[in-house]
Design an enzyme around this catalytic site. Structure first.
Site, short mmCIF file in Angstrom:
data_model
loop_
_atom_site.label_atom_id
_atom_site.label_comp_id
_atom_site.label_asym_id
_atom_site.label_seq_id
_atom_site.Cartn_x
_atom_site.Cartn_y
_atom_site.Cartn_z
N ASP A 245 -7.72 -9.51 -9.82
CA ASP A 245 -8.25 -10.50 -8.74
C ASP A 245 -9.79 -11.16 -8.97
O ASP A 245 -10.40 -11.15 -8.32
CB ASP A 245 -8.35 -10.15 -7.31
CG ASP A 245 -6.86 -9.63 -6.86
OD1 ASP A 245 -5.81 -10.13 -7.25
OD2 ASP A 245 -6.73 -8.73 -6.18
N LYS A 267 -0.76 -7.54 -11.87
CA LYS A 267 -0.50 -8.18 -10.62
C LYS A 267 -1.71 -9.32 -10.34
O LYS A 267 -2.79 -8.98 -10.81
CB LYS A 267 -0.75 -7.42 -9.40
CG LYS A 267 -0.43 -8.00 -8.01
CD LYS A 267 -0.35 -6.93 -6.94
CE LYS A 267 -1.45 -6.62 -6.23
NZ LYS A 267 -1.98 -7.72 -5.45
N LYS A 300 3.43 -13.38 -2.19
CA LYS A 300 3.74 -13.09 -0.59
C LYS A 300 4.61 -14.47 0.01
O LYS A 300 3.80 -14.86 0.85
CB LYS A 300 2.44 -12.78 0.01
CG LYS A 300 2.00 -11.58 -0.34
CD LYS A 300 0.62 -10.87 0.39
CE LYS A 300 0.26 -9.62 0.18
NZ LYS A 300 -0.74 -9.81 -1.17
N SER A 358 -1.50 -2.01 3.02
CA SER A 358 -2.76 -0.83 2.96
C SER A 358 -3.66 -1.44 3.92
O SER A 358 -4.68 -0.62 4.20
CB SER A 358 -2.79 -0.85 1.64
OG SER A 358 -3.57 -1.89 1.16
N GLN A 421 -9.23 -2.92 4.05
CA GLN A 421 -8.48 -2.13 3.03
C GLN A 421 -8.78 -0.70 3.30
O GLN A 421 -9.75 -0.23 3.28
CB GLN A 421 -8.92 -2.71 1.77
CG GLN A 421 -8.34 -1.78 0.56
CD GLN A 421 -6.89 -2.28 0.33
OE1 GLN A 421 -6.11 -1.85 1.17
NE2 GLN A 421 -6.42 -3.15 -0.52
N GLY A 440 -7.17 -2.17 -8.13
CA GLY A 440 -7.87 -3.65 -8.23
C GLY A 440 -9.45 -3.57 -8.76
O GLY A 440 -9.42 -3.14 -10.06
N ARG A 441 -10.22 -3.56 -7.61
CA ARG A 441 -11.72 -3.35 -8.12
C ARG A 441 -11.92 -1.98 -8.81
O ARG A 441 -13.09 -2.18 -9.60
CB ARG A 441 -12.52 -3.52 -6.74
CG ARG A 441 -12.31 -4.73 -6.10
CD ARG A 441 -13.10 -4.84 -4.76
NE ARG A 441 -11.91 -4.49 -3.89
CZ ARG A 441 -11.92 -4.84 -2.50
NH1 ARG A 441 -13.07 -5.20 -2.08
NH2 ARG A 441 -10.99 -4.41 -1.75
#
Length: 468
Positions: A245, A267, A300, A358, A421, A440-441
């Site tokens: 992201d 992703k 989504k 989540s 989150q 992700g991060r």
């Protein structure tokens, strides 16, 4: 023991008369051990008597009180003897950790169950199921009173040893000796116990289905994208998906080249990138081929079937041309799957449905999740699985055991980000039924993204192997 029995009689924890039981039958004796919480000296006597009954007879790492009457007894025993204690919830919350067993433990540890009394043993067996579900080993139970109505035999048939501080016969003998009961009352209780045995033949229940390996799931898969995903996971020994992201297309492609060897799936959120064109799409698919991973565009979709056809196949991003997997909400109804399938099925693409999320306060739960499962079962050729958080709590409602569960919000340490989150660590996510861990991060913002990806790959794969 005589002092304790006399005290229990005095505070009416043991009563005699004519009492209607839950079953509807009338009993000449009633045991109300809930009252002992109001008498600290009796509570300590009770916990000590139970400790002496089990001390030296059973070996265990932790104890667990059977809700609810036994919880203060188990607590007193733990405090007096330095025991590690767990607690079973009768009602599992829909929020927070959603745990049935509270406390710190390790799978494979032995657990002593603590209850106040036993009649048939059903409350103990309910707790046994909850403890076994988190991989605790139980062979021993301790109670204050064995009602001698068959509970000991029932528990034995399930591999459990029962230790009791007292039996009904012993209580009657002590109270009779001290003139608290007439011979007539003693006889009526003995007759009642003899006439109301609850020994039940052991019913052979079907064992819970074992967790399928990725190879077994691949063999069952009805969708080519799903087969490729599982085969990739096995070949690379990776169940890691990284959510890339970042806003810079140049940075995104450079990072993907770094972490590519460690992931089974990338992703993307292409609508946050500063540049997108056919050349970028080609660069991304070239990297996927180079490092052997699938591309999951986290689009989504959430519109009617006719609209998502255009969103998936056309526009600026032409998502169906370069992504292997997309996902969708079922808020619009099953027509959204029909629309996406019209585009993706012939191209060997796969669709994930959002069963859970989540983020804190999510409404993707309960009946929404159940409806998502139903829609998936009706489209086994195109729906490949779910975005999920705690799949073990609802996957038994699905007919298809090949479906993949991808779990977002994974970090090596649990916590949150202040924006809703909620993070889970790899081990707990896999234990809850996840197949693919989305990070992700924790990777793309790491000082060394490649090393971080390798660390997550190793943690996720080890967690998976430990669950087989």
């Amino acid at each position: 023991m005589e002092t304790l029995v006399l005290k229990l009689h005095e505070i009416e924890a043991v009563k005699f008369g004519n009492f209607k039981l839950k079953s509807g039958i009338f009993s000449p004796i009633y045991l109300d051990l809930r009252v002992i919480v109001s008498y600290p000296d009796v509570l300590r006597q009770v916990s000590e008597a139970m400790w002496k009954a089990v001390e030296g007879n059973a070996k265990f790492d932790v104890t667990c009180g059977v809700p609810y009457t036994a919880l203060p007894i188990a607590t007193a025993m733990a405090l007096d003897h330095g025991l590690k204690m767990l607690m079973r919830r009768k009602e599992v919350k829909e929020y927070g950790t959603k745990k049935a067993i509270e406390g710190h433990f390790e799978p494979g540890q032995t657990c002593l169950m603590v209850d106040d009394l036993v009649t048939s043993g059903m409350s103990v067996l309910e707790t046994l199921d909850a403890l076994n579900a988190v991989k605790l080993v139980c062979t021993d139970v301790v109670v204050l009173i064995d009602r001698e109505q068959g509970g000991k035999e029932n528990l034995k048939s399930h591999g459990l040893n029962l230790y009791s501080a007292l039996t009904i016969s012993e209580i009657l003998s002590i109270l009779s000796k001290h003139g608290k009961l007439t011979d007539e009352v003693v006889k009526s209780v003995h007759d009642f116990i003899a006439a109301n045995k609850v020994v039940k033949p052991k019913v052979e229940t079907q064992a819970a289905p074992k967790r399928l390996s990725y190879e077994e799931k691949a063999a069952l898969a009805k969708n080519e994208a799903l087969k490729r995903l599982y085969n990739t996971m096995v070949a690379k020994k990776s169940n890691l998906s990284v959510a890339m992201d970042v806003n810079s297309t140049e940075k995104m492609l450079a990072l993907v080249d770094e972490i590519g060897p460690h992931i089974c799936c990338l992703k993307t959120h292409v609508d946050v990138l500063d540049v997108w064109n056919d050349g970028v799409a080609k660069s991304l698919t070239d990297l996927a081929e180079k490092h052997n991973f699938l591309i999951f565009e986290d689009r989504k979709f959430a519109d009617i079937g006719n609209t998502v056809v255009s969103q998936y196949s056309g526009g600026v991003y032409k998502i169906s041309e370069w992504s292997d997997i997309v996902n969708a909400h079922i808020v619009p109804g099953p027509g959204i799957v029909d629309g996406l399938k019209q585009v993706g099925l012939g191209q060997n693409k796969g669709l994930l449905l959002l069963a859970e999320m989540s983020s804190a306060g999510t409404m993707a739960k309960g009946s929404y999740t159940e409806e998502t499962v139903r829609v998936a079962d009706e489209n086994p050729d195109f729906v490949i699985g779910f975005i999920s958080v705690n799949p073990n709590s609802w996957t038994k409602k699905s007919k298809d055991r090949s479906l993949v569960h991808m779990t977002p919000g994974i970090k090596l340490q649990k916590g949150g980000d202040g924006l809703g989150q909620q993070y889970n660590d790899p081990k707990s996510a896999i234990a809850r039924g996840s197949d693919v861990l989305i990070v992700g991060r924790g990777v793309y913002k790491a000082e060394d993204p490649k090393s971080s990806a390798a660390e997550y790959q190793k943690a996720g794969w080890e967690a998976y192997l430990s669950e087989l």
